[in-house]
Design an enzyme around this catalytic site. Structure first.
Site, PDB file in Angstrom:
ATOM      1  N   THR A  33      -2.828  -0.509  -2.083  1.00 37.57           N
ATOM      2  CA  THR A  33      -3.323   0.412  -3.503  1.00 37.57           C
ATOM      3  C   THR A  33      -1.876   0.033  -4.031  1.00 37.57           C
ATOM      4  OG1 THR A  33      -4.751   1.888  -2.732  1.00 37.57           O
ATOM      5  CG2 THR A  33      -3.772   2.881  -4.198  1.00 37.57           C
ATOM      6  N   ASP A  89       0.055  -4.889   0.577  1.00 37.64           N
ATOM      7  CA  ASP A  89       0.650  -4.068   0.221  1.00 37.64           C
ATOM      8  C   ASP A  89       2.075  -3.218  -0.751  1.00 37.64           C
ATOM      9  OD1 ASP A  89      -0.498  -1.577  -0.710  1.00 37.64           O
ATOM     10  OD2 ASP A  89      -1.443  -0.309   0.990  1.00 37.64           O
ATOM     11  N   GLY A  90       1.951  -2.639  -1.184  1.00 33.21           N
ATOM     12  CA  GLY A  90       3.455  -2.324  -2.626  1.00 33.21           C
ATOM     13  C   GLY A  90       3.623  -1.465  -0.917  1.00 33.21           C
ATOM     14  N   ALA A  91       4.831  -1.074  -2.247  1.00 33.44           N
ATOM     15  CA  ALA A  91       5.085  -0.036  -0.858  1.00 33.44           C
ATOM     16  C   ALA A  91       6.804   0.706  -1.962  1.00 33.44           C
ATOM     17  CB  ALA A  91       7.051   0.175   0.178  1.00 33.44           C
ATOM     18  N   LYS A 102       5.736   4.939   1.901  1.00 28.61           N
ATOM     19  CA  LYS A 102       4.550   4.854   1.099  1.00 28.61           C
ATOM     20  C   LYS A 102       3.709   6.346   1.027  1.00 28.61           C
ATOM     21  CE  LYS A 102       1.648   1.358   2.127  1.00 28.61           C
ATOM     22  NZ  LYS A 102       1.511   0.938   0.658  1.00 28.61           N
ATOM     23  N   GLY A 103       2.847   6.074  -0.947  1.00 27.56           N
ATOM     24  CA  GLY A 103       1.923   7.149  -0.962  1.00 27.56           C
ATOM     25  C   GLY A 103       2.184   8.077  -1.882  1.00 27.56           C
ATOM     26  N   GLU A 111      -4.517   3.322   3.704  1.00 24.65           N
ATOM     27  CA  GLU A 111      -3.498   2.551   3.965  1.00 24.65           C
ATOM     28  C   GLU A 111      -2.670   2.137   5.249  1.00 24.65           C
ATOM     29  OE1 GLU A 111      -1.210   2.170  -0.576  1.00 24.65           O
ATOM     30  OE2 GLU A 111      -0.348   3.415   0.932  1.00 24.65           O
ATOM     31  N   LYS A 129      12.337  -1.176  -5.450  1.00 22.10           N
ATOM     32  CA  LYS A 129      12.223  -0.875  -3.831  1.00 22.10           C
ATOM     33  C   LYS A 129      13.394  -1.146  -2.406  1.00 22.10           C
ATOM     34  CE  LYS A 129       8.813   0.389  -6.188  1.00 22.10           C
ATOM     35  NZ  LYS A 129       7.368  -0.098  -6.074  1.00 22.10           N
TER      36      LYS A 129
HETATM   37  O1  LIG Z   1      -0.476   5.505  -2.214  1.00 24.15           O
HETATM   38  C1  LIG Z   1      -0.293   4.544  -2.937  1.00 24.15           C
HETATM   39  C2  LIG Z   1       0.545   3.121  -2.103  1.00 24.15           C
HETATM   40  O2  LIG Z   1       1.400   3.415  -1.531  1.00 24.15           O
HETATM   41  C3  LIG Z   1       1.495   2.000  -2.924  1.00 24.15           C
HETATM   42  O3  LIG Z   1       1.663   1.108  -2.553  1.00 24.15           O
HETATM   43  C4  LIG Z   1       3.526   2.701  -3.208  1.00 24.15           C
HETATM   44  O4  LIG Z   1       2.718   3.894  -3.778  1.00 24.15           O
HETATM   45  C5  LIG Z   1       4.078   1.374  -3.879  1.00 24.15           C
HETATM   46  O5  LIG Z   1       2.971   2.413  -5.697  1.00 24.15           O
HETATM   47  P1  LIG Z   1       3.316   0.821  -6.869  1.00 24.15           P
HETATM   48  O6  LIG Z   1       2.886  -0.853  -6.019  1.00 24.15           O
HETATM   49  O7  LIG Z   1       2.791   1.238  -8.048  1.00 24.15           O
HETATM   50  O8  LIG Z   1       4.704   0.926  -7.021  1.00 24.15           O
END
Ligand SMILES: O=C[C@H](O)[C@H](O)[C@H](O)COP(=O)(O)O
Length: 262
Positions: A33, A89-91, A102-103, A111, A129
């Protein structure tokens, strides 16, 4: 649309695109997400449409489920999949040991469950990151709504007892109301500045009644794909101890850039 992408978005895109190449026909794939994971879902959707890739996706949020459906990925529940070949997934942060925060998008609970039920977790992230020590990004902790203020007080007492640098905690808001996760819970963001012992903090947080889960992912991620704004990508694997470098082109011609959600 490509011309309008910021360097950060380009970095997220190339990381996602490179990770999508790790997905093979027939795999059951956990779909993360967030804005970086949304690129991944679009890339996989394109592979389903143009290359006939057949996968089953397990989304980690209602947002990801909607996007996956929209781009034509077959989705199933985790219990239908039982176990996954790969989760991407992202982080919000990753360190040299590939431990994560994460979160930031509020999806940490699903996740973590999905990533843990996978043979391999691949994180996709832009270079910004990467941190030496986790903690500059506020640590999300999911708490049940019942007695959340008492839980918050217990969390703060625990931080004092653990001698953690920053101790401020805030309830995540969505406008005027408390943010509500897909599981109907709230999120406390812990402003710690620096987490000296992430492993210990992750274990201790989860002992507090009312805490459902925390956003520290310790020893869960196997590989991180780091994207740069100029198209460079690095694939770092913690198990193999390898770093591969690659360069990807932006695909202005395809329709990945047509629908920038998330
Ligand atoms: O709850 C969200 C997740 O842990 C996302 O993977 C994290 O916040 C990174 O999101 P983004 O890719 O938008 O920086």
């Amino acid at each position: 649309m490509t011309g309008e992408l910021s360097p950060i978005d380009k970095a997220k895109f190339v990381a996602a695109k490179r990770a999508a190449e790790m997905v093979e026909d027939g795999m059951r794939v956990g779909l993360g997400t967030g804005s970086t994971a949304a690129w991944l879902v679009r890339c996989l959707g394109e592979m389903v449409r143009s290359e006939g890739l057949r996968i089953k996706g397990v989304p980690t949020s209602t947002r990801t489920a909607e996007l996956a459906r929209e781009v034509g990925i077959d989705i199933i529940s985790l219990d239908e999949a039982k176990w996954l070949d790969l989760t991407i997934d992202g982080a919000d942060e990753f360190d040299g040991d590939l431990n994560l925060i994460k979160g930031g998008g509020g999806a940490l609970l699903q996740e973590k469950i999905v990533a843990t039920a996978s043979d391999r977790m691949v994180v996709i992230a832009d270079k910004a990151k990467e941190v030496e020590t986790l903690g500059a990004f506020p640590l999300p902790v999911e708490v049940i709504p019942f007695g959340w203020q008492t839980t918050q007080a217990l969390v703060e007492e625990t931080l004092v007892a653990m001698n953690v640098m920053g101790r401020k905690t805030t309830l995540r808001m969505n406008g005027d109301a408390a943010f509500v996760t897909d599981e109907g819970n709230h999120i406390l963001d812990l402003h710690l500045n620096r987490i000296g012992n992430a492993r210990q903090l992750a274990l201790v947080m989860n002992q507090i009644p009312g805490v459902v889960e925390n956003g520290l992912f310790i020893d869960i991620c196997d590989t991180v794909v780091v994207g740069y704004g100029d198209g460079k990508v690095e694939v770092r694997d913690i198990n193999e101890g390898t770093i591969e470098t690659d360069r990807l082109e932006f695909m202005e011609s395809d329709n990945l850039f047509a629908d920038l959600g998330d």
